[in-house]
Design a protein around this motif. Structure first.
Motif, PDB file in Angstrom:
ATOM      1  N   UNK A  12       4.132  18.950   2.270  1.00  0.00           N
ATOM      2  CA  UNK A  12       3.633  19.020   3.664  1.00  0.00           C
ATOM      3  C   UNK A  12       2.744  18.002   4.365  1.00  0.00           C
ATOM      4  N   UNK A  13       1.881  17.505   3.364  1.00  0.00           N
ATOM      5  CA  UNK A  13       1.134  16.261   3.975  1.00  0.00           C
ATOM      6  C   UNK A  13       1.934  15.152   4.320  1.00  0.00           C
ATOM      7  N   UNK A  14       2.971  14.843   3.402  1.00  0.00           N
ATOM      8  CA  UNK A  14       3.876  13.778   3.552  1.00  0.00           C
ATOM      9  C   UNK A  14       4.734  13.906   4.858  1.00  0.00           C
ATOM     10  N   UNK A  15       5.257  15.134   5.117  1.00  0.00           N
ATOM     11  CA  UNK A  15       5.927  15.366   6.348  1.00  0.00           C
ATOM     12  C   UNK A  15       5.163  15.147   7.498  1.00  0.00           C
ATOM     13  N   UNK A  16       3.770  15.665   7.466  1.00  0.00           N
ATOM     14  CA  UNK A  16       2.962  15.159   8.644  1.00  0.00           C
ATOM     15  C   UNK A  16       2.577  13.957   8.808  1.00  0.00           C
ATOM     16  N   UNK A  17       2.744  13.028   7.916  1.00  0.00           N
ATOM     17  CA  UNK A  17       2.326  11.562   7.830  1.00  0.00           C
ATOM     18  C   UNK A  17       3.528  10.858   8.657  1.00  0.00           C
TER      19      UNK A  17
ATOM     20  N   UNK B 178       0.885  -1.351   0.008  1.00  0.00           N
ATOM     21  CA  UNK B 178       0.118  -0.018   0.056  1.00  0.00           C
ATOM     22  C   UNK B 178       0.760   1.264  -0.033  1.00  0.00           C
ATOM     23  N   UNK B 179       0.437   2.204  -0.808  1.00  0.00           N
ATOM     24  CA  UNK B 179       1.049   3.474  -0.802  1.00  0.00           C
ATOM     25  C   UNK B 179       0.241   4.616  -0.379  1.00  0.00           C
ATOM     26  N   UNK B 180       0.511   5.470   0.234  1.00  0.00           N
ATOM     27  CA  UNK B 180      -0.372   6.589   0.707  1.00  0.00           C
ATOM     28  C   UNK B 180      -0.314   7.710  -0.369  1.00  0.00           C
ATOM     29  N   UNK B 181      -1.395   8.166  -0.684  1.00  0.00           N
ATOM     30  CA  UNK B 181      -1.373   9.156  -1.914  1.00  0.00           C
ATOM     31  C   UNK B 181      -1.255  10.733  -1.353  1.00  0.00           C
TER      32      UNK B 181
END
Length: 330
Positions: free
Chosen positions: A23-28, A15-18
């Motif tokens: 900034x969303x990637x850093x928050x993740x 699974x990959x998160x889209x």
């Protein structure tokens, strides 16, 4: 063909998160995954065995999951669910994989061989053979970032086949380069086959597949559609491609959209990855990582401003600080 299993995929899913932006990637990295976050399943419940001395091909249209399998097999990325068993040392050959742009060809050869555990004396002994196989001349002295894709593939292939791996994973590395280099690669692969090595071959070329592989795994949007004799599966795949290309443009788009939409549907954790905790950050890990980043920023700021302060002051003969310049940097 031997019956010892060299590679086993047991209910493997990836699974990959889209993420919408960086900034969303850093928050993740630090925050729990939100319900609004969309995921993409590159693989769903993939099962197969590859045996000792076998050459297996992976085919499928773009986005079918071929490279995801080769990367999981080579240890580049972990699976989200399921278990992967590798009985041996793998070496991944793909265009520019593991090559560092700023380094020269010579430096990249040394770096990759050192990473494989070879000694300096062993690297020196292999260097002439690698240079001869890559056949890129004076470009060995140039940074990799100046190479064409064909030259990167030549060098990457030359390095990987000289590491003497148990399992050779070739991901589209023969899709670039001229016919002379292709013949040299095929001869080397044949040499590996005759030596009883296990080979996994990823390609869009059915001709290459039929000539090199014992079996073929046909991947279709993250799932296995067919697995079996190379000639038989290659013919079925060729028949599908001809059928698909003959359909109206609107139908082809609807067909692809339906499969891609299905890959975004959630999947229950039925077959958990036994090594999942090795890759997942808990809340304490995230807190410590956040604290470390803050301390690094804090330390870096005060080191920089501290130097400015030291430059702005000097000590007089009676040990009294005297301002000698404006504190512009504080």
């Amino acid at each position: 063909m031997g019956k010892n299993i060299k590679v086993a995929f047991k209910h493997v899913s990836k699974e990959y998160d889209l993420y919408q932006n960086k900034s969303d990637k850093i928050k993740g990295l630090f925050l729990p995954k939100s319900k609004q976050m969309q995921s993409f399943w590159a693989l769903r419940d993939v099962n197969f065995n590859i045996y000792d001395g076998e050459t297996v091909g992976l085919i499928g249209i773009n986005g079918s999951g071929k490279s995801t399998i080769s990367n999981i097999m080579s240890g580049v990325i972990p699976p989200t669910q399921g278990e992967v068993v590798i009985n041996g040392e793998t070496s991944l050959i793909a265009i520019a994989v593991g090559l560092k742009g700023p380094l020269t060809g010579y430096e990249n050869v040394r770096l990759k061989l050192l990473m494989h555990g070879l000694k300096t004396s062993e690297i020196d002994a292999l260097m002439p053979s690698i240079i001869d196989f890559a056949d890129i001349g004076d470009f060995m002295n140039q940074p990799i970032k100046n190479y064409s894709s064909g030259m990167r593939s030549r060098l990457g292939f030359a390095i990987s086949v000289h590491t003497n791996p148990d399992i050779l994973v070739i991901d589209e590395a023969l899709s670039v380069g001229d016919s002379t280099f292709y013949k040299k690669c095929v001869d080397k692969i044949t040499e590996f086959k005759e030596a009883g090595r296990t080979i996994v071959f990823v390609s869009h070329s059915l001709g290459q597949m039929k000539g090199l592989c014992d079996r073929i795994i046909w991947m279709h949007y993250g799932q296995i559609r067919e697995i079996g004799d190379a000639q038989e599966v290659a013919d079925k795949y060729d028949e599908f491609v001809r059928w698909f290309n003959g359909q109206p443009k609107a139908y082809k788009k609807e067909y692809q959209d339906d499969y891609k939409r299905n890959q975004k549907l959630p999947q229950k954790v039925i077959y958990p990855n036994p090594n999942a905790n090795r890759y997942r950050l808990g809340w304490l890990d995230k807190f410590m990582l956040t604290l470390l980043i803050i301390l690094m920023i804090f330390f870096g700021y005060f080191v920089g401003t501290g130097r400015s302060v030291m430059d702005a002051f000097r000590v007089s003969e009676n040990n009294q600080p005297v301002i000698v310049q404006t504190l512009k940097n504080v």
